[in-house]
Design an enzyme around this catalytic site. Structure first.
Site, PDB file in Angstrom:
ATOM      1  N   HIS A  71       0.816  -1.219   0.000  1.00 44.98           N
ATOM      2  CA  HIS A  71       0.000   0.000   0.000  1.00 44.98           C
ATOM      3  C   HIS A  71       0.848   1.268   0.000  1.00 44.98           C
ATOM      4  CE1 HIS A  71       0.774   0.884   4.297  1.00 44.98           C
ATOM      5  NE2 HIS A  71       0.762  -0.434   4.445  1.00 44.98           N
ATOM      6  N   ASP A  72       0.388   2.231  -0.774  1.00 38.14           N
ATOM      7  CA  ASP A  72       0.951   3.585  -0.809  1.00 38.14           C
ATOM      8  C   ASP A  72       2.381   3.644  -1.317  1.00 38.14           C
ATOM      9  OD1 ASP A  72      -1.313   5.213   0.573  1.00 38.14           O
ATOM     10  OD2 ASP A  72      -0.981   3.498   1.870  1.00 38.14           O
ATOM     11  N   GLY A 116       5.115  -1.049   2.721  1.00 40.77           N
ATOM     12  CA  GLY A 116       4.306   0.139   2.493  1.00 40.77           C
ATOM     13  C   GLY A 116       5.121   1.413   2.380  1.00 40.77           C
TER      14      GLY A 116
END
Length: 262
Positions: free
Chosen positions: A121-122, A139
């Protein structure tokens, strides 16, 4: 002739350009958008709020847009955005973002992403990167343009890797890696600078010499980081052709949040 195999499951709300090809048993969710000329291999699952650009080739069994592996995630409408002309090989997993950090996982253009790569994520992966098999991005990792990552390499959350850097096979990357550097190992060590990559990208001899000098200033002359940064900035006046490269290095060093690999 339809380009969507009869066994594929494509939600009626998904937005696929008419030229998109979808292989057998693929599953595409309602919030997915895919641009012209992209091909989706057999058994792929593309879900979540995922946007994929033009002329991507996504091989069988990839999983794109699944919820992040983050216990704080509670179903918020975050995204995965993939650009154009990427090759995404078998069993890759790219997750959507989490709130509070932009909420978007981004992959740029012209990337070569090999089997079993995980992009959490991200993360932000810019353009022209090469990620060898089993590359694992935790992440919030940022890989700048032209980064090369060797197979079985793990990159710690929030790490940034500067443009044209190369990370060797089976490395444990826990600190930021400055542009142009060649690193590997566990613990990570700087071995030199990415001379072969720069030659392939047709850097002039003057620019390569300036990169070599930046490497020396950071790693070979016993300077503190502040002393090295000051000396690097002075290179722009000495070798005007290298000014953009010096500026990129200076900006990276000023913004490093995890300390740099040294």
């Amino acid at each position: 002739m339809t380009l969507i195999h009869s066994t594929a499951i494509v939600d009626p709300q998904a937005e696929l350009d008419p030229t998109v090809s979808v292989g057998p048993y693929a599953v595409i969710g309602p919030h997915v958008r895919i641009g012209a000329g992209s091909t989706i291999g057999a058994h792929c699952v593309i879900e979540g709020r995922t946007t994929i650009g033009r002329d991507n080739r996504i091989f069988q069994f990839a999983s794109l847009g699944a919820v992040p592996q983050d216990k704080k995630y509670a179903g918020e409408p975050t995204e995965l955005v993939i650009g154009d002309r990427n090759t995404i090989r078998e069993f890759c997993t790219f997750n959507i973002g989490v709130p509070g950090a932009g909420g978007v996982t981004r992959v740029g253009n012209d990337n070569w992403i090999m089997a079993y790569t995980h992009i959490a994520h991200d993360c932000r992966v810019d353009d022209h990167t090469t990620l060898a098999n089993n590359t694992t991005l935790a992440g919030h990792v940022h890989l700048a343009d032209w980064v090369t990552v060797g197979g079985l390499t793990g990159i710690h959350q929030f790490v940034s890797v500067g443009a044209h850097a190369m990370l060797g096979f089976a490395s444990a990357v826990t600190q930021d890696v400055p542009p142009f550097m060649l690193v590997d190992g566990n613990p990570l060590a700087v071995r030199g600078f990415n001379l072969v990559g720069l030659r392939r990208r047709e850097f002039s001899p003057a620019r390569i010499a300036a990169v070599k000098q930046m490497h020396r200033l950071l790693y070979r002359q016993g300077k503190t980081l502040d002393e090295a940064r000051a000396a690097i900035k002075a290179l722009a006046a000495e070798v005007p052709e290298s000014a953009p490269d010096v500026a990129m290095m200076s900006e990276f060093l000023a913004g490093a949040t995890r300390g740099i690999a040294r």
